[in-house]
Design a protein around this motif. Structure first.
Motif, PDB file in Angstrom:
ATOM      1  N   SER A   1       1.448   3.835  -6.547  1.00 38.19           N
ATOM      2  CA  SER A   1       0.198   3.243  -7.017  1.00 38.19           C
ATOM      3  C   SER A   1      -1.027   3.684  -6.229  1.00 38.19           C
ATOM      4  CB  SER A   1       0.308   1.716  -6.944  1.00 38.19           C
ATOM      5  OG  SER A   1       0.425   1.296  -5.590  1.00 38.19           O
TER       6      SER A   1
ATOM      7  N   THR B   1      -1.146   2.880  -3.001  1.00 38.84           N
ATOM      8  CA  THR B   1      -1.125   1.930  -1.894  1.00 38.84           C
ATOM      9  C   THR B   1       0.131   2.168  -1.055  1.00 38.84           C
ATOM     10  OG1 THR B   1      -2.299   0.253  -3.170  1.00 38.84           O
ATOM     11  CG2 THR B   1      -1.056  -0.505  -1.255  1.00 38.84           C
ATOM     12  N   ASP B   2      -0.065   2.404   0.234  1.00 31.61           N
ATOM     13  CA  ASP B   2       1.064   2.567   1.148  1.00 31.61           C
ATOM     14  C   ASP B   2       1.454   1.218   1.720  1.00 31.61           C
ATOM     15  OD1 ASP B   2       0.981   5.259   0.742  1.00 31.61           O
ATOM     16  OD2 ASP B   2       0.338   5.794   2.766  1.00 31.61           O
TER      17      ASP B   2
ATOM     18  N   GLU C   1      -0.513  -3.656   3.728  1.00 30.82           N
ATOM     19  CA  GLU C   1      -0.898  -2.657   2.725  1.00 30.82           C
ATOM     20  C   GLU C   1      -2.123  -1.897   3.200  1.00 30.82           C
ATOM     21  OE1 GLU C   1       0.543  -4.517  -1.568  1.00 30.82           O
ATOM     22  OE2 GLU C   1      -1.550  -4.767  -0.934  1.00 30.82           O
ATOM     23  N   ARG C   2      -2.175  -0.607   2.837  1.00 30.29           N
ATOM     24  CA  ARG C   2      -3.353   0.187   3.134  1.00 30.29           C
ATOM     25  C   ARG C   2      -3.440   1.310   2.108  1.00 30.29           C
ATOM     26  NH1 ARG C   2      -1.871   3.976   8.380  1.00 30.29           N
ATOM     27  NH2 ARG C   2      -0.307   5.268   7.341  1.00 30.29           N
ATOM     28  N   ARG C   3      -4.597   1.946   2.031  1.00 27.99           N
ATOM     29  CA  ARG C   3      -4.803   3.030   1.073  1.00 27.99           C
ATOM     30  C   ARG C   3      -4.026   4.270   1.490  1.00 27.99           C
ATOM     31  NH1 ARG C   3     -10.644   4.513   1.094  1.00 27.99           N
ATOM     32  NH2 ARG C   3     -10.005   5.686   2.934  1.00 27.99           N
ATOM     33  N   SER C   4      -3.422   4.936   0.531  1.00 28.39           N
ATOM     34  CA  SER C   4      -2.704   6.172   0.815  1.00 28.39           C
ATOM     35  C   SER C   4      -3.692   7.282   1.154  1.00 28.39           C
ATOM     36  CB  SER C   4      -1.871   6.586  -0.402  1.00 28.39           C
ATOM     37  OG  SER C   4      -1.422   7.922  -0.271  1.00 28.39           O
TER      38      SER C   4
ATOM     39  N   HIS D   1      -8.810   5.637  -4.192  1.00 24.77           N
ATOM     40  CA  HIS D   1      -8.183   4.370  -4.573  1.00 24.77           C
ATOM     41  C   HIS D   1      -8.663   3.259  -3.644  1.00 24.77           C
ATOM     42  CE1 HIS D   1      -5.207   1.729  -6.329  1.00 24.77           C
ATOM     43  NE2 HIS D   1      -4.659   1.486  -5.151  1.00 24.77           N
ATOM     44  N   THR D   2      -9.061   2.145  -4.201  1.00 24.82           N
ATOM     45  CA  THR D   2      -9.559   1.014  -3.417  1.00 24.82           C
ATOM     46  C   THR D   2      -8.416   0.065  -3.086  1.00 24.82           C
ATOM     47  OG1 THR D   2     -11.728   1.162  -4.475  1.00 24.82           O
ATOM     48  CG2 THR D   2     -11.174  -0.905  -3.348  1.00 24.82           C
ATOM     49  N   VAL D   3      -8.213  -0.163  -1.791  1.00 25.02           N
ATOM     50  CA  VAL D   3      -7.158  -1.063  -1.334  1.00 25.02           C
ATOM     51  C   VAL D   3      -7.729  -1.971  -0.252  1.00 25.02           C
ATOM     52  CG1 VAL D   3      -4.905  -1.244  -0.204  1.00 25.02           C
ATOM     53  CG2 VAL D   3      -5.318   0.588  -1.844  1.00 25.02           C
ATOM     54  N   ARG D   4      -7.495  -3.246  -0.371  1.00 27.41           N
ATOM     55  CA  ARG D   4      -7.878  -4.174   0.690  1.00 27.41           C
ATOM     56  C   ARG D   4      -6.729  -4.258   1.687  1.00 27.41           C
ATOM     57  NH1 ARG D   4      -7.461  -9.803   1.714  1.00 27.41           N
ATOM     58  NH2 ARG D   4      -6.346 -10.138  -0.264  1.00 27.41           N
ATOM     59  N   GLU D   5      -6.992  -3.770   2.908  1.00 29.33           N
ATOM     60  CA  GLU D   5      -5.941  -3.811   3.915  1.00 29.33           C
ATOM     61  C   GLU D   5      -5.629  -5.262   4.264  1.00 29.33           C
ATOM     62  OE1 GLU D   5      -6.514  -1.404   7.314  1.00 29.33           O
ATOM     63  OE2 GLU D   5      -6.694   0.455   6.171  1.00 29.33           O
TER      64      GLU D   5
END
Length: 286
Positions: free
Chosen positions: A172, A174-175, A189-192, A198-202
């Motif tokens: 997705s 997200t790593d 969780e963090r952005r790959s 890709h927007t990811v909230r850590e």
């Protein structure tokens, strides 16, 4: 307790491990800090059996600090992590072999000195993730869509050294980063790095029993007490794509106090007493 931290120049302003060092000092422990990349080190004087209760390493792959840590271990001092196994996890090609041999879910791994040599792989292996075998902090990780794009993957490998390639695991963007603090596991969780848009909230996320088993097994296989693992949730299940000794522990609740306490416990009790797969493999190669 009296501790020695080996800290690479790259981490001179980082909270990990500097905040841990401050916490240990606030608790009344003596912490000596050695900067291997920017100072003369009188190694015969610095490393004496009994001069420190434990040595802790926070350096980049290939940095000079690992030799000092191994020297401390050679005269019988406790190291955090076990000095015998750190090279085995920092060499990503070796780490992939040890993980696969032990049944951990890892992608097929290929090694070459030049990126164009990966053109021999079949089209079904693409897209490939290509990165330096001794890389760290996501440096020079490239997603290569086809053999025609391989030369671009060598642009950031001008210094030479082995490259590894693994088939891309669809995900997705997200790593899942799982951290172990002396056996206590945390999932975040963090952005790959392969999906910068890709927007990811850590954030910290629940740790499932399956991921917990994989993360615990990583520590057993590589012989680590403080570590982080990058795990992708692919279409066929979780896949381990990277392991790091003494990572950032970002998003781990009360990370500074937890890591500081773990360092003290490991210094007092010693590192793992079992013989991990990595240590056995390295000993057998000598």
């Amino acid at each position: 307790m009296k501790l020695c931290f080996l800290v690479e120049e790259q981490y001179r302003h980082d909270g990990m491990p500097l905040d841990v060092i401050r916490q240990l000092d606030a608790w009344g422990h003596q912490v000596d800090v050695v900067w291997p990349g920017r100072s003369l080190i009188r190694i015969s004087e610095a490393i004496r059996a009994g001069s420190h209760d434990a040595w802790v390493l926070k350096t980049v792959s290939g940095g000079p600090g690992l030799t000092l840590l191994e020297a401390a271990a050679a005269v019988g001092l406790t190291t955090v992590n076990d000095a015998r196994v750190i090279r085995g996890v920092r060499d990503k090609a070796l780490a992939a072999v040890l993980a696969a041999r032990s049944g951990l879910p890892v992608p097929p791994t290929y090694v070459a000195a030049r990126p164009e040599e990966f053109a021999e792989l079949p089209a079904s292996a693409y897209p490939l993730v290509v990165k330096p075998a001794d890389g760290s902090s996501g440096r020079a990780v490239r997603l290569v869509a086809s053999p025609e794009c391989l030369l671009e993957a060598g642009d950031e490998n001008a210094g030479g050294g082995l490259l590894i390639a693994q088939p891309y695991v669809p995900n997705s963007g997200t790593d899942l980063k799982v951290y172990s603090v002396a056996g206590d596991l945390f999932a975040t969780e963090r952005r790959s790095p392969l999906h910068p848009a890709h927007t990811v909230r850590e954030r910290e996320v629940p740790l499932t029993p399956q991921i917990a088993r994989i993360a615990a097994r990583i520590g057993e296989v590589h012989g680590l007490d403080l570590y982080g693992a990058d795990i992708l949730l692919g279409p066929d299940g979780p896949v381990v794509v990277d392991v790091n000794d003494f990572p950032s522990f970002r998003q781990v609740p009360d990370a500074v106090a937890r890591v500081a306490d773990a360092v003290l416990r490991l210094a007092r009790d010693g590192a793992r007493t079992d013989a991990p797969v990595a240590a056995l493999a390295l000993e057998g190669a000598r």
